[in-house]
Every structure is written in structure tokens, then in C-alpha cells.
Scaffold this motif. Structure first.
Motif, PDB file in Angstrom:
ATOM      1  N   ASN A 185       0.679  -1.169   0.124  1.00 52.33           N
ATOM      2  CA  ASN A 185       0.165  -0.002   0.009  1.00 52.33           C
ATOM      3  C   ASN A 185       0.982   1.271  -0.005  1.00 52.33           C
ATOM      4  OD1 ASN A 185      -2.866   0.811   0.073  1.00 52.33           O
ATOM      5  ND2 ASN A 185      -2.627   1.611   2.153  1.00 52.33           N
ATOM      6  N   LYS A 186       1.892   1.340   0.936  1.00 54.36           N
ATOM      7  CA  LYS A 186       2.591   2.357   1.233  1.00 54.36           C
ATOM      8  C   LYS A 186       3.529   2.657  -0.301  1.00 54.36           C
ATOM      9  CE  LYS A 186       4.825   5.866   2.939  1.00 54.36           C
ATOM     10  NZ  LYS A 186       4.048   7.149   3.334  1.00 54.36           N
ATOM     11  N   THR A 187       3.765   1.485  -0.798  1.00 55.86           N
ATOM     12  CA  THR A 187       4.644   1.489  -2.019  1.00 55.86           C
ATOM     13  C   THR A 187       3.863   2.145  -3.251  1.00 55.86           C
ATOM     14  OG1 THR A 187       5.831  -0.663  -1.656  1.00 55.86           O
ATOM     15  CG2 THR A 187       5.820  -0.010  -3.941  1.00 55.86           C
ATOM     16  N   ILE A 188       2.297   1.787  -3.331  1.00 52.56           N
ATOM     17  CA  ILE A 188       1.680   2.477  -4.322  1.00 52.56           C
ATOM     18  C   ILE A 188       1.575   3.845  -4.140  1.00 52.56           C
ATOM     19  CG2 ILE A 188      -0.870   2.499  -5.172  1.00 52.56           C
ATOM     20  CD1 ILE A 188      -0.904  -0.635  -4.591  1.00 52.56           C
ATOM     21  N   PHE A 189       1.540   4.295  -2.706  1.00 52.68           N
ATOM     22  CA  PHE A 189       1.464   5.576  -2.647  1.00 52.68           C
ATOM     23  C   PHE A 189       2.642   6.335  -3.091  1.00 52.68           C
ATOM     24  CE2 PHE A 189      -2.049   4.608   0.767  1.00 52.68           C
ATOM     25  CZ  PHE A 189      -2.800   4.940  -0.036  1.00 52.68           C
ATOM     26  N   LYS A 190       3.718   5.972  -3.222  1.00 53.42           N
ATOM     27  CA  LYS A 190       4.922   6.620  -3.764  1.00 53.42           C
ATOM     28  C   LYS A 190       4.715   6.947  -5.167  1.00 53.42           C
ATOM     29  CE  LYS A 190       8.036   4.771  -0.195  1.00 53.42           C
ATOM     30  NZ  LYS A 190       8.573   6.101   0.313  1.00 53.42           N
ATOM     31  N   VAL A 211      -3.407   8.574 -12.993  1.00 56.98           N
ATOM     32  CA  VAL A 211      -3.046   7.163 -13.781  1.00 56.98           C
ATOM     33  C   VAL A 211      -2.200   7.336 -14.700  1.00 56.98           C
ATOM     34  CG1 VAL A 211      -4.379   5.317 -14.966  1.00 56.98           C
ATOM     35  CG2 VAL A 211      -5.531   6.377 -13.123  1.00 56.98           C
ATOM     36  N   ARG A 212      -2.235   8.469 -15.521  1.00 56.68           N
ATOM     37  CA  ARG A 212      -1.161   8.442 -16.724  1.00 56.68           C
ATOM     38  C   ARG A 212       0.218   8.632 -15.906  1.00 56.68           C
ATOM     39  NH1 ARG A 212       1.875  11.706 -19.385  1.00 56.68           N
ATOM     40  NH2 ARG A 212       1.183  13.415 -17.501  1.00 56.68           N
ATOM     41  N   VAL A 213       0.412   9.341 -14.997  1.00 63.15           N
ATOM     42  CA  VAL A 213       1.573   9.783 -14.658  1.00 63.15           C
ATOM     43  C   VAL A 213       2.074   8.440 -13.993  1.00 63.15           C
ATOM     44  CG1 VAL A 213       2.951  11.078 -12.806  1.00 63.15           C
ATOM     45  CG2 VAL A 213       1.366  12.151 -14.209  1.00 63.15           C
ATOM     46  N   ALA A 214       1.180   7.613 -13.165  1.00 62.73           N
ATOM     47  CA  ALA A 214       1.716   6.344 -12.415  1.00 62.73           C
ATOM     48  C   ALA A 214       2.156   5.364 -13.675  1.00 62.73           C
ATOM     49  CB  ALA A 214       0.485   5.823 -11.680  1.00 62.73           C
ATOM     50  N   ILE A 215       1.353   5.277 -14.472  1.00 61.26           N
ATOM     51  CA  ILE A 215       1.671   4.310 -15.777  1.00 61.26           C
ATOM     52  C   ILE A 215       3.138   4.618 -16.348  1.00 61.26           C
ATOM     53  CG2 ILE A 215       0.965   3.147 -17.747  1.00 61.26           C
ATOM     54  CD1 ILE A 215      -1.792   3.362 -17.005  1.00 61.26           C
ATOM     55  N   ALA A 216       3.316   5.890 -16.588  1.00 60.17           N
ATOM     56  CA  ALA A 216       4.556   6.165 -16.915  1.00 60.17           C
ATOM     57  C   ALA A 216       5.744   5.988 -16.072  1.00 60.17           C
ATOM     58  CB  ALA A 216       4.638   7.973 -17.284  1.00 60.17           C
ATOM     59  N   LYS A 217       5.628   6.051 -14.842  1.00 60.69           N
ATOM     60  CA  LYS A 217       6.626   5.759 -13.870  1.00 60.69           C
ATOM     61  C   LYS A 217       6.721   4.335 -13.684  1.00 60.69           C
ATOM     62  CE  LYS A 217       5.990   9.513 -10.736  1.00 60.69           C
ATOM     63  NZ  LYS A 217       5.673  10.132  -9.291  1.00 60.69           N
ATOM     64  N   VAL A 218       5.842   3.420 -13.637  1.00 57.55           N
ATOM     65  CA  VAL A 218       5.799   1.819 -13.169  1.00 57.55           C
ATOM     66  C   VAL A 218       5.356   1.065 -14.300  1.00 57.55           C
ATOM     67  CG1 VAL A 218       6.020   2.377 -10.795  1.00 57.55           C
ATOM     68  CG2 VAL A 218       3.771   1.680 -12.161  1.00 57.55           C
ATOM     69  N   GLY A 219       4.759   1.435 -15.163  1.00 58.85           N
ATOM     70  CA  GLY A 219       4.138   0.696 -16.381  1.00 58.85           C
ATOM     71  C   GLY A 219       2.853   0.317 -15.954  1.00 58.85           C
ATOM     72  N   ALA A 220       2.004  -0.023 -17.106  1.00 60.76           N
ATOM     73  CA  ALA A 220       0.511  -0.431 -16.818  1.00 60.76           C
ATOM     74  C   ALA A 220       0.398  -1.701 -15.961  1.00 60.76           C
ATOM     75  CB  ALA A 220      -0.234  -0.420 -18.348  1.00 60.76           C
ATOM     76  N   GLN A 221       1.326  -2.661 -16.529  1.00 57.20           N
ATOM     77  CA  GLN A 221       1.087  -4.001 -16.000  1.00 57.20           C
ATOM     78  C   GLN A 221       1.225  -4.078 -14.402  1.00 57.20           C
ATOM     79  OE1 GLN A 221       3.245  -7.328 -17.603  1.00 57.20           O
ATOM     80  NE2 GLN A 221       2.939  -8.731 -16.085  1.00 57.20           N
ATOM     81  N   ARG A 222       2.377  -3.184 -13.917  1.00 51.91           N
ATOM     82  CA  ARG A 222       2.542  -3.266 -12.491  1.00 51.91           C
ATOM     83  C   ARG A 222       1.535  -2.524 -11.914  1.00 51.91           C
ATOM     84  NH1 ARG A 222       7.732  -0.431  -9.350  1.00 51.91           N
ATOM     85  NH2 ARG A 222       6.790  -0.785  -7.128  1.00 51.91           N
ATOM     86  N   PHE A 223       1.259  -1.284 -12.251  1.00 53.57           N
ATOM     87  CA  PHE A 223      -0.015  -0.384 -11.686  1.00 53.57           C
ATOM     88  C   PHE A 223      -1.143  -1.200 -11.396  1.00 53.57           C
ATOM     89  CE2 PHE A 223      -3.386   2.715 -12.565  1.00 53.57           C
ATOM     90  CZ  PHE A 223      -3.139   3.238 -11.530  1.00 53.57           C
TER      91      PHE A 223
END
Length: 329
Positions: free
Chosen positions: A41-46, A228-240
Motif C-alpha cells: 500500500n505504501k509502495t503504491i502511494f509513492k 493514472v497516466r503519470v503512475a503508468i509512465a513511472k511503473v508501467g501499466a502491468q505493474r500499476f
């Protein structure tokens, strides 16, 4: 499902040890799921700092799980049965407090270190004491009330010494304590006993979805697409998307095992388990995230946890003394 589990364990450990082995197993799984949930959960918030939305994902994933279990015939692992309008009304109050407390806790998790949020949440017994007195008229043993002093002192020390401290994280953790306190008191007043713990939590999840979805849309809906766009750019859609589904499953299952454990042990024993669980979460998060804790924050955390143990011990002693037959004159 549970009788089959007991029979299987009894075949290995014997019928006398089987119930204890199953209970210890439930506690172990509860701890593992809870630690895993907090770290992920904390990892996701980062990389996706949207606590209202993440809170909603938690309960939506849990609801999907419950519906699927019910649909394939595993009703005992889900809703159990269709409840009456009256039963739903009794569940709705405590469940609504659970939902709001869950969102508040996640706002805190997103804002500060996991260790600080869980240290502040050791204050939950203090809220229970006050609300039980104000709403139910129930007194609390003097020893238990006095044990709140080290909890309050420890939280104050840890908060003052925590490098990640901010008022948003602190106040939302306190709000979570308040709502969970209302949940505990409301449950005593209204919770139906006609359902088992798994069914109660399944319906609690349903109510949480009803409450969390509009909250998330109001608080974060306008920023969600870009987030969501920024998060996917950081870690990729699959991981997100995998992370979101996984954290939702961990949240649902650890709460279900917590409810199942409460059904198997006394409330006091469950309280002790909660103390140990909080210690495990705090120090596993410190190690996992390589978190720097000041000496003051560490000492304050230990004092607060010790106070929580004292509270549980004093409550247990008072209940035991009350249950004893009166001495002959």
C-alpha cells in the motif's frame, strides 16, 4: 469449510491440539497478509498518491471477490445468505464507520511513514474508553484508564521525533481512531449475531463500496485520469494494475482473517494479537523502506506499544475478576 479444515488438522496433530493449531494458523496468515498489505500500500502511494481512490479500490476488489465466491457456491467464504432489511440496517452503521476510518487511515499512510500512523493508532483504546462512557454508559477499570497515559505520552514523543511528521498524516490517523471507536461502540449496540464473522465482513465491504465510491469521485475524480497516466509512465501499466488488484486482495483477506480470528478467541486475546501485529508492521516497514527513525521516535513508539499492552492486560484482569463468583461472607 472450517469443519473440513479442523478434520484435516486433527488428522495430523490430533483432535485436542487441532483447534489451537488452526487458531495459531489464522493469526499467522492474518499477520502475513497485514504486513504485505501495508508494505504494498505504501509502495503504491509513492507513485500514485491518491488515497481516496486507492481506498475505494481496496473495497471494490474485496466486493468482487465476495460476489465471485458467492456465485460459485462458496457462500461460507462470502455473504453466507441474503440478509433482511433490518439486519442490513444494523450492519450499515458500524460498516459506514469502518469505511470512513479506512479512508482516513489511508490518507495518513500516504502522508507520513507507516510507523507513525500505526503509533498514532495505538490511541484507539482511548477513543473506545471515552465513547463507551459517553454513548453506552460503560465504565472502564481504573488500571486500564491509567494505562492510557503511557500510550498518549508515547504517541506525543514519537510524533515530535518523527522526521516525516505532518499534520495531515497525524490528524487523519486520529480521525481513523475516532471512527473505529464509533464502529466498536456501534457494533456493541446494534450488530446482529445471526451472521458469522465472514458474512458480516462481506456485507461491511458492500457498504464500504457504497460510501467510498462517491467520496473518491468528489475528492479526486477531476485529477484521477492524469494521476493514472503519470503512475503508468513511472511503473508501467502491468505493474500499476497488478499492484492495485493485489493490494485490494490483501486488504480484504487480512480483514477477513482478523474477523475469523476474533470469532475464535476472546476480545482480550484479539487485543493482544493486535498489539503484536502492530509491532510487526512498524518494524517490518522500517526495514523494508530503510526508514530512518530518530531515537525519540523509536522510544516513543515502544512506550505507546507498551501502554497498549498494559491496557489489554488491565482490561483482561478486570473482566476475569468480574466473572469470578463472589466470596462467601
Amino acid at each position: 469449510m472450517k469443519p473440513l479444515l479442523l478434520r484435516t488438522v486433527a488428522a495430523v496433530f490430533g483432535p485436542k491440539l487441532a483447534p489451537s493449531v488452526v487458531t495459531v494458523g489464522f493469526i499467522g496468515v492474518w499477520y502475513a497478509l497485514n504486513i504485505g498489505f501495508n508494505l504494498l500500500n505504501k509502495t503504491i502511494f509513492k507513485y500514485f498518491p491518491f488515497p481516496y481512490t486507492v481506498s475505494t479500490v481496496h473495497v471494490i476488489v474485496g466486493l468482487i471477490y465476495c460476489v465471485l465466491m458467492y456465485a460459485i457456491g462458496l457462500k461460507g467464504a462470502s455473504f453466507g445468505r441474503v440478509i433482511t432489511k433490518e439486519e442490513f440496517g444494523k450492519i450499515f452503521g458500524p460498516a459506514s464507520m469502518h469505511a470512513i476510518g479506512h479512508v482516513a487511515a489511508n490518507i495518513s499512510f500516504a502522508a507520513v511513514a507507516i510507523s507513525l500512523t500505526h503509533t498514532v493508532k495505538t490511541l484507539e483504546p482511548a477513543f473506545n474508553v471515552v465513547l463507551s462512557k459517553l454513548i453506552l454508559g460503560e465504565g472502564t477499570p481504573t488500571g486500564a484508564v491509567l494505562s492510557l497515559v503511557p500510550i498518549i505520552m508515547g504517541v506525543a514523543m514519537a510524533s515530535a521525533g518523527e522526521l516525516s511528521f505532518n499534520w495531515t498524516g497525524f490528524l487523519t490517523a486520529m480521525a481513523s481512531n475516532l471512527t473505529f471507536g464509533f464502529r466498536a461502540v456501534w457494533s456493541k449496540m446494534a450488530m446482529t449475531k445471526a451472521l458469522n464473522s465472514t458474512s458480516v465482513y462481506a456485507y461491511t465491504t458492500l457498504v464500504s463500496v457504497i460510501i467510498c465510491v462517491p467520496l473518491a469521485l468528489l475528492a479526486e475524480g477531476s485529477q484521477l485520469a492524469e494521476g493514472v497516466r503519470v503512475a503508468i509512465a513511472k511503473v508501467g501499466a502491468q505493474r500499476f494494475y497488478t499492484d492495485l488488484v493485489a493490494v485490494g486482495m490483501l486488504y480484504h483477506l487480512y480483514n477477513q482473517f482478523a474477523f475469523n480470528t476474533l470469532q475464535r478467541v476472546s476480545p482480550v486475546s484479539h487485543g493482544v494479537c493486535n498489539v503484536v501485529k502492530r509491532i510487526a508492521i512498524i518494524f517490518s516497514s522500517v526495514l523494508f523502506f530503510n526508514q530512518a527513525m530518530t531515537q525519540q521516535a523509536l522510544i516513543g513508539t515502544c512506550i505507546a506499544i507498551f501502554g497498549t499492552w498494559l491496557y489489554t492486560d488491565q482490561t483482561s484482569r478486570a473482566k476475569h475478576a468480574k466473572a469470578l463468583p463472589p466470596k462467601a461472607a
